[in-house]
Scaffold this motif. Structure first.
Motif, mmCIF file in Angstrom:
data_model
loop_
_atom_site.group_PDB
_atom_site.id
_atom_site.type_symbol
_atom_site.label_atom_id
_atom_site.label_comp_id
_atom_site.label_asym_id
_atom_site.label_seq_id
_atom_site.Cartn_x
_atom_site.Cartn_y
_atom_site.Cartn_z
ATOM 1 N N GLN A 188 -19.947 3.728 15.269
ATOM 2 C CA GLN A 188 -19.687 2.302 15.082
ATOM 3 C C GLN A 188 -19.693 1.939 13.594
ATOM 4 O OE1 GLN A 188 -22.895 0.973 17.632
ATOM 5 N NE2 GLN A 188 -21.460 0.290 19.219
ATOM 6 N N ARG A 189 -20.640 2.510 12.850
ATOM 7 C CA ARG A 189 -20.694 2.255 11.407
ATOM 8 C C ARG A 189 -19.425 2.736 10.710
ATOM 9 N NH1 ARG A 189 -25.663 1.276 8.749
ATOM 10 N NH2 ARG A 189 -27.400 0.984 10.191
ATOM 11 N N LEU A 190 -18.957 3.913 11.100
ATOM 12 C CA LEU A 190 -17.729 4.449 10.504
ATOM 13 C C LEU A 190 -16.535 3.571 10.857
ATOM 14 C CD1 LEU A 190 -18.260 8.284 11.039
ATOM 15 C CD2 LEU A 190 -18.249 7.056 8.851
ATOM 16 N N GLY A 191 -16.519 3.066 12.099
ATOM 17 C CA GLY A 191 -15.440 2.175 12.516
ATOM 18 C C GLY A 191 -15.440 0.884 11.711
ATOM 19 N N ILE A 192 -16.628 0.317 11.505
ATOM 20 C CA ILE A 192 -16.752 -0.906 10.699
ATOM 21 C C ILE A 192 -16.319 -0.637 9.264
ATOM 22 C CG2 ILE A 192 -18.440 -2.488 9.666
ATOM 23 C CD1 ILE A 192 -19.945 -2.355 12.371
ATOM 24 N N PHE A 193 -16.774 0.488 8.726
ATOM 25 C CA PHE A 193 -16.386 0.852 7.354
ATOM 26 C C PHE A 193 -14.872 0.970 7.238
ATOM 27 C CE2 PHE A 193 -15.083 4.030 4.292
ATOM 28 C CZ PHE A 193 -15.642 3.526 3.125
ATOM 29 N N ALA A 194 -14.235 1.647 8.193
ATOM 30 C CA ALA A 194 -12.785 1.829 8.146
ATOM 31 C C ALA A 194 -12.063 0.486 8.225
ATOM 32 C CB ALA A 194 -12.341 2.745 9.288
ATOM 33 N N ALA A 195 -12.551 -0.409 9.078
ATOM 34 C CA ALA A 195 -11.921 -1.726 9.209
ATOM 35 C C ALA A 195 -12.050 -2.526 7.911
ATOM 36 C CB ALA A 195 -12.551 -2.487 10.374
ATOM 37 N N LEU A 196 -13.237 -2.517 7.313
ATOM 38 C CA LEU A 196 -13.439 -3.241 6.058
ATOM 39 C C LEU A 196 -12.593 -2.651 4.932
ATOM 40 C CD1 LEU A 196 -17.319 -3.795 6.153
ATOM 41 C CD2 LEU A 196 -15.535 -5.541 6.441
ATOM 42 N N ALA A 197 -12.537 -1.327 4.868
ATOM 43 C CA ALA A 197 -11.733 -0.666 3.836
ATOM 44 C C ALA A 197 -10.255 -1.017 3.994
ATOM 45 C CB ALA A 197 -11.933 0.845 3.904
ATOM 46 N N LEU A 198 -9.791 -1.097 5.233
ATOM 47 C CA LEU A 198 -8.391 -1.451 5.496
ATOM 48 C C LEU A 198 -8.101 -2.887 5.072
ATOM 49 C CD1 LEU A 198 -5.627 -0.715 6.692
ATOM 50 C CD2 LEU A 198 -6.505 -1.497 8.916
ATOM 51 N N VAL A 199 -9.003 -3.797 5.423
ATOM 52 C CA VAL A 199 -8.820 -5.206 5.050
ATOM 53 C C VAL A 199 -8.770 -5.348 3.533
ATOM 54 C CG1 VAL A 199 -9.940 -7.477 5.032
ATOM 55 C CG2 VAL A 199 -9.805 -6.166 7.157
ATOM 56 N N MET A 200 -9.670 -4.658 2.839
ATOM 57 C CA MET A 200 -9.666 -4.745 1.380
ATOM 58 C C MET A 200 -8.388 -4.165 0.793
ATOM 59 S SD MET A 200 -12.497 -3.749 -1.510
ATOM 60 C CE MET A 200 -12.441 -1.976 -1.321
ATOM 61 N N ALA A 201 -7.957 -3.024 1.305
ATOM 62 C CA ALA A 201 -6.745 -2.393 0.770
ATOM 63 C C ALA A 201 -5.534 -3.298 0.962
ATOM 64 C CB ALA A 201 -6.516 -1.041 1.445
ATOM 65 N N VAL A 202 -5.393 -3.861 2.154
ATOM 66 C CA VAL A 202 -4.216 -4.683 2.464
ATOM 67 C C VAL A 202 -4.202 -5.969 1.643
ATOM 68 C CG1 VAL A 202 -3.145 -6.076 4.288
ATOM 69 C CG2 VAL A 202 -3.871 -3.741 4.776
ATOM 70 N N THR A 203 -5.377 -6.586 1.470
ATOM 71 C CA THR A 203 -5.390 -7.868 0.750
ATOM 72 C C THR A 203 -5.448 -7.692 -0.761
ATOM 73 O OG1 THR A 203 -7.809 -8.045 0.928
ATOM 74 C CG2 THR A 203 -6.483 -9.046 2.686
ATOM 75 N N ARG A 204 -5.986 -6.575 -1.232
ATOM 76 C CA ARG A 204 -6.111 -6.369 -2.686
ATOM 77 C C ARG A 204 -4.762 -6.067 -3.333
ATOM 78 N NH1 ARG A 204 -11.014 -5.609 -5.562
ATOM 79 N NH2 ARG A 204 -10.707 -4.683 -7.631
ATOM 80 N N VAL A 205 -3.816 -5.536 -2.578
ATOM 81 C CA VAL A 205 -2.502 -5.232 -3.162
ATOM 82 C C VAL A 205 -1.661 -6.488 -3.366
ATOM 83 C CG1 VAL A 205 -2.434 -2.905 -2.207
ATOM 84 C CG2 VAL A 205 -1.371 -4.769 -0.933
ATOM 85 N N HIS A 206 -2.217 -7.641 -3.062
ATOM 86 C CA HIS A 206 -1.469 -8.892 -3.205
ATOM 87 C C HIS A 206 -1.035 -9.159 -4.635
ATOM 88 C CE1 HIS A 206 -5.085 -10.493 -5.007
ATOM 89 N NE2 HIS A 206 -4.446 -11.601 -5.300
ATOM 90 N N LEU A 207 -1.601 -8.436 -5.597
ATOM 91 C CA LEU A 207 -1.252 -8.663 -6.999
ATOM 92 C C LEU A 207 0.255 -8.627 -7.237
ATOM 93 C CD1 LEU A 207 -4.019 -6.504 -8.698
ATOM 94 C CD2 LEU A 207 -3.845 -8.996 -8.708
ATOM 95 N N SER A 208 0.948 -7.747 -6.507
ATOM 96 C CA SER A 208 2.404 -7.717 -6.720
ATOM 97 C C SER A 208 3.181 -7.273 -5.491
ATOM 98 C CB SER A 208 2.751 -6.766 -7.866
ATOM 99 O OG SER A 208 2.478 -5.438 -7.485
ATOM 100 N N LEU A 209 2.545 -6.530 -4.600
ATOM 101 C CA LEU A 209 3.306 -5.920 -3.518
ATOM 102 C C LEU A 209 3.481 -6.828 -2.312
ATOM 103 C CD1 LEU A 209 1.765 -2.334 -3.644
ATOM 104 C CD2 LEU A 209 3.766 -3.210 -4.824
#
Length: 199
Positions: free
Chosen positions: A7-28
């Protein structure tokens, strides 16, 4: 609520995905997508407390990697980008403040009660203000891109420029995380209660 390693790994993966998708907003992506990084570090501290030895550094590495990919995708040398200065490395203690705020809340919370909500508000406000002070202050005082002369008066003016948007964005993501947390806890209770009544 005790969690398994899966469950911890699943939560980590979900948070990492959310950060990756929203952090690329700078230009992509579209510029209206809010960067969830601050909220992710606070929620990670709450949900993944006790895994800081690996989860925090991996999330930090992801943040830097995403920044590197976005900046170089724009055809700019990473080290010459406006936002990358000696102050950039102060994102480690800045995001650390958010992680510690979430971790502190996890340690002191008392289930789904109003007292926990009050603690959550205090923990979030203190940690995101500390994060903002560290990240903004380090950029202002250490970046060569900030016009001279640097004064405390102009720093306070600079502090105010982005203060509310950063706090509001973080609060929105943490609020969404809190709603999700409540739903999962209630669902777990309902499932456990249903299982007990069937026996």
């Amino acid at each position: 609520m005790a969690m398994t390693q899966t469950q911890r790994l699943g939560i980590f993966a979900a948070l990492a995905l959310v950060m990756a998708v929203t952090r690329v907003h700078l230009s992509l992506l579209h510029h209206d997508i809010w960067d969830a990084s601050w909220g992710v570090f606070f929620l990670a501290g709450f949900w993944l407390r006790g895994t800081g030895r690996w989860a925090f550094p991996v999330l930090m590495a992801e943040a830097v990697l995403v920044d590197y990919l976005v900046i170089t995708h724009m055809g700019i040398n990473f080290w010459s980008h406006y936002c990358v200065s000696a102050g950039y490395w102060f994102l480690i203690p800045a995001y650390g403040a958010l992680w510690l705020g979430g971790s502190w809340l996890a340690k002191h919370q008392n289930g789904l009660r109003l007292s926990t909500l009050a603690l959550a508000v205090v923990a979030l406000l203190v940690s995101e203000n500390l994060c903002y002070l560290i990240s903004n202050g380090s950029f202002y005082w250490l970046s060569a891109n900030v016009p001279q002369p640097k004064t405390f008066a102009s720093w306070f003016e600079n502090l105010g420029d982005w203060y509310l948007p950063f706090l509001q964005t973080t609060a929105v993501y943490v609020g969404l995380g809190a709603v999700l947390h409540v739903l999962v806890v209630q669902l777990a209770r309902f499932t456990q209660h249903s299982g007990q009544t069937q026996h």
